[in-house]
Structures are given as C-alpha cells and as structure tokens.
Write an enzyme that holds these catalytic residues in place. Structure first.
Site, PDB file in Angstrom:
ATOM      1  N   GLN A  87       4.673  16.042  55.965  1.00 51.38           N
ATOM      2  CA  GLN A  87       5.953  16.748  55.864  1.00 51.38           C
ATOM      3  C   GLN A  87       6.133  17.401  54.494  1.00 51.38           C
ATOM      4  O   GLN A  87       6.717  18.467  54.388  1.00 51.38           O
ATOM      5  CB  GLN A  87       7.119  15.759  56.055  1.00 51.38           C
ATOM      6  CG  GLN A  87       7.104  15.017  57.375  1.00 51.38           C
ATOM      7  CD  GLN A  87       7.499  15.907  58.525  1.00 51.38           C
ATOM      8  OE1 GLN A  87       8.416  16.706  58.400  1.00 51.38           O
ATOM      9  NE2 GLN A  87       6.803  15.795  59.622  1.00 51.38           N
ATOM     10  N   ASP A 132       9.008  21.658  54.483  1.00 52.15           N
ATOM     11  CA  ASP A 132       9.414  22.526  55.594  1.00 52.15           C
ATOM     12  C   ASP A 132       8.255  23.302  56.219  1.00 52.15           C
ATOM     13  O   ASP A 132       8.450  24.414  56.719  1.00 52.15           O
ATOM     14  CB  ASP A 132      10.504  23.527  55.135  1.00 52.15           C
ATOM     15  CG  ASP A 132      11.735  22.809  54.636  1.00 52.15           C
ATOM     16  OD1 ASP A 132      12.044  21.735  55.189  1.00 52.15           O
ATOM     17  OD2 ASP A 132      12.366  23.297  53.678  1.00 52.15           O
ATOM     18  N   ARG A 133       7.075  22.690  56.170  1.00 48.31           N
ATOM     19  CA  ARG A 133       5.868  23.306  56.766  1.00 48.31           C
ATOM     20  C   ARG A 133       5.494  24.630  56.110  1.00 48.31           C
ATOM     21  O   ARG A 133       4.747  25.417  56.674  1.00 48.31           O
ATOM     22  CB  ARG A 133       6.045  23.544  58.272  1.00 48.31           C
ATOM     23  CG  ARG A 133       6.568  22.366  59.030  1.00 48.31           C
ATOM     24  CD  ARG A 133       5.464  21.514  59.580  1.00 48.31           C
ATOM     25  NE  ARG A 133       6.007  20.272  60.124  1.00 48.31           N
ATOM     26  CZ  ARG A 133       5.315  19.181  60.306  1.00 48.31           C
ATOM     27  NH1 ARG A 133       4.047  19.150  59.976  1.00 48.31           N
ATOM     28  NH2 ARG A 133       5.856  18.111  60.794  1.00 48.31           N
ATOM     29  N   LEU A 134       6.040  24.868  54.913  1.00 45.27           N
ATOM     30  CA  LEU A 134       5.723  26.131  54.230  1.00 45.27           C
ATOM     31  C   LEU A 134       4.541  25.879  53.296  1.00 45.27           C
ATOM     32  O   LEU A 134       4.635  26.018  52.074  1.00 45.27           O
ATOM     33  CB  LEU A 134       6.955  26.652  53.478  1.00 45.27           C
ATOM     34  CG  LEU A 134       8.161  26.887  54.397  1.00 45.27           C
ATOM     35  CD1 LEU A 134       9.375  27.362  53.592  1.00 45.27           C
ATOM     36  CD2 LEU A 134       7.829  27.919  55.473  1.00 45.27           C
TER      37      LEU A 134
END
Ligand SMILES: Cc1cc2nc3c(=O)[nH]c(=O)nc-3n(C[C@H](O)[C@H](O)[C@H](O)COP(=O)(O)O)c2cc1C
Length: 217
Positions: free
Chosen positions: A15, A195-197
């Site tokens: 995460q 945030d998966r960025l």
C-alpha cells in the site's frame, strides 16, 4: 532502516500508506542503482535478498519460473549458477532469453530484468564452484537436476559415491554445471508509493548509454 520504519512497512505492505514518501532517484547507471538497492535490502534484514525468480520459455512460447541466487552483478550482467542439464538450462539453451525478478517486500521494491542469456566462461564457473563448500560441490555432482528421482535413497547413494570418489582430492567442476549471465536489455525499478501511485523507471541500452523512461504505475 529504523525498527519503527520496518513495522510501518510490514503493516502497509503493498500500500505504501505510511512509509516515508521516498522518491526513486533515477541515476545514469542502473547497475550501480541496482547494487545500492540490493545493499539496502540486505541492511533492512530481508532474508536472501539476492534470491530472484528466473523465467525461461520454450521455443513454443511456454514460460516457466523458479528461484535462484544472484551471485554476481556488474556492467556485463547478472550471473547465477545451475545445472546445464536442468529444465531451465534446456529452455535457455533453446531460447536464450530470460526474465529476472526481485521483490523486496519490506522496502516495497521490485526490479525486473530482461535480456539475452549466455554461459559464463568455464574458468569463471570453476572459480565460483571451488569457492563453495565441499558439500555443495558434491551435491552438484550427485544431483541430476530436474530429472525424475524414483527414490531419495538413490540421491543419497550418489552423494556417498562421489564423497568416496573425491576423498582427499580437489573436486573438479562438473562439465554439466556452471553460470549463466543475463545481459540486460531492459531493467525496471519499481518503488511502491501511497495510493498506488508507484514510481517506475525503465532503463534500456541506447548508443552505449542508458535510455531512461518513466511508466504509469
Ligand atoms: C531461494 C532459492 C534459491 C535457489 N537457488 C538456486 C540456484 O542458485 N541455482 C539452482 O540451480 N537452483 C536454485 N534453487 C532451486 C530452483 O528454484 C529450482 O528448483 C531448480 O533450479 C530446478 O529448476 P528447473 O527444473 O526449472 O531447472 C533455489 C531455490 C530457492 C527457493
């Protein structure tokens, strides 16, 4: 990495929620970069950070993967050792391209390497073979890697046979055992972020240098 950071990483695995927002620093030299990441993986307490998946593929395009240990890395490529009669070797000889994969979960990092594969020289293989413990050297002689083993006792008997054969002598390099080098044509560094960025940097050789591009996560 502090103890607290380790706990934070463990709890946010995949995460990247709470870990510090460390930017992936793109440098000109992916090999130096890789070595720095491997060192950080070692320092963070990851067990066998040098273990990596090697994927090979049949000429019919059917892939297979297994873990091996990275033993050398330099500007020539990434080296691992194995049995030249194994399933992986059979596939790599027929279709000399491989994909390597490292995953250092504690650091939320992944490195993907793709390229052509070649055998290292017999001398290089011999040097490494003789640096291993005697037990591993005997093991290499005794194991017909990837072949059917009807009974474990057969393997144990072969170990005894080679122990007797080489008693008091230097164990020679088996002609069926040695190293492969993956010459990278593409190296991707992946750093997990919130945030998966995530950050992704791709290195590809171009005119004697490395072309660096960034991909969407
Ligand atoms: C952490 C780890 C490290 C391994 N290192 C090696 C290695 O360096 N060389 C090797 O031949 N097999 C190694 N193995 C065993 C391989 O995963 C595999 O079982 C073996 O090479 C036979 O694969 P193949 O039948 O596809 O050729 C390792 C396995 C694990 C789990």
């Amino acid at each position: 990495m502090s103890f607290l950071s380790k706990i934070r990483c463990a709890f946010t695995l995949g995460q990247g929620l709470l870990i510090e927002n460390r930017a992936l620093q793109a440098t000109d030299d992916p090999i130096a970069f890789f070595k720095a990441w491997l060192k950080e993986a070692e320092k963070s307490g990851i067990i066998l950070p040098e273990s990596m998946s090697v994927s090979s593929s049949t000429t019919a395009g059917r892939p297979s993967s297994r873990m091996v240990l990275l033993k050398e890395v330099d500007e020539k490529g990434f080296v691992f050792f194995t049995n030249y009669n194994s399933r992986k070797a059979e596939e790599l000889e027929a279709n000399p391209f491989a994909a390597l994969l490292f995953h250092w979960n504690m650091l939320q990092r992944q490195v993907r390497i793709e390229g052509r594969i070649e055998r290292i020289s017999e001398q290089e293989s011999a040097d490494y073979f003789h640096s291993r413990g005697r037990g591993s050297q005997i093991g290499a002689w005794a194991s017909h890697q990837s072949e059917l083993l009807e009974d474990r006792n057969i393997l144990v008997e072969r170990v005894k046979m080679f122990e007797d054969k080489f008693k008091g002598k230097e164990i020679p390099l088996p002609e069926f055992w040695g190293g492969y080098r993956v010459i990278p044509e593409r190296i991707e560094f992946w750093q997990g972020k919130a945030d998966r960025l995530h950050d992704r940097f791709i290195y590809q050789p171009k005119d004697g240098n490395w072309d660096i591009t960034r991909l969407n996560p």
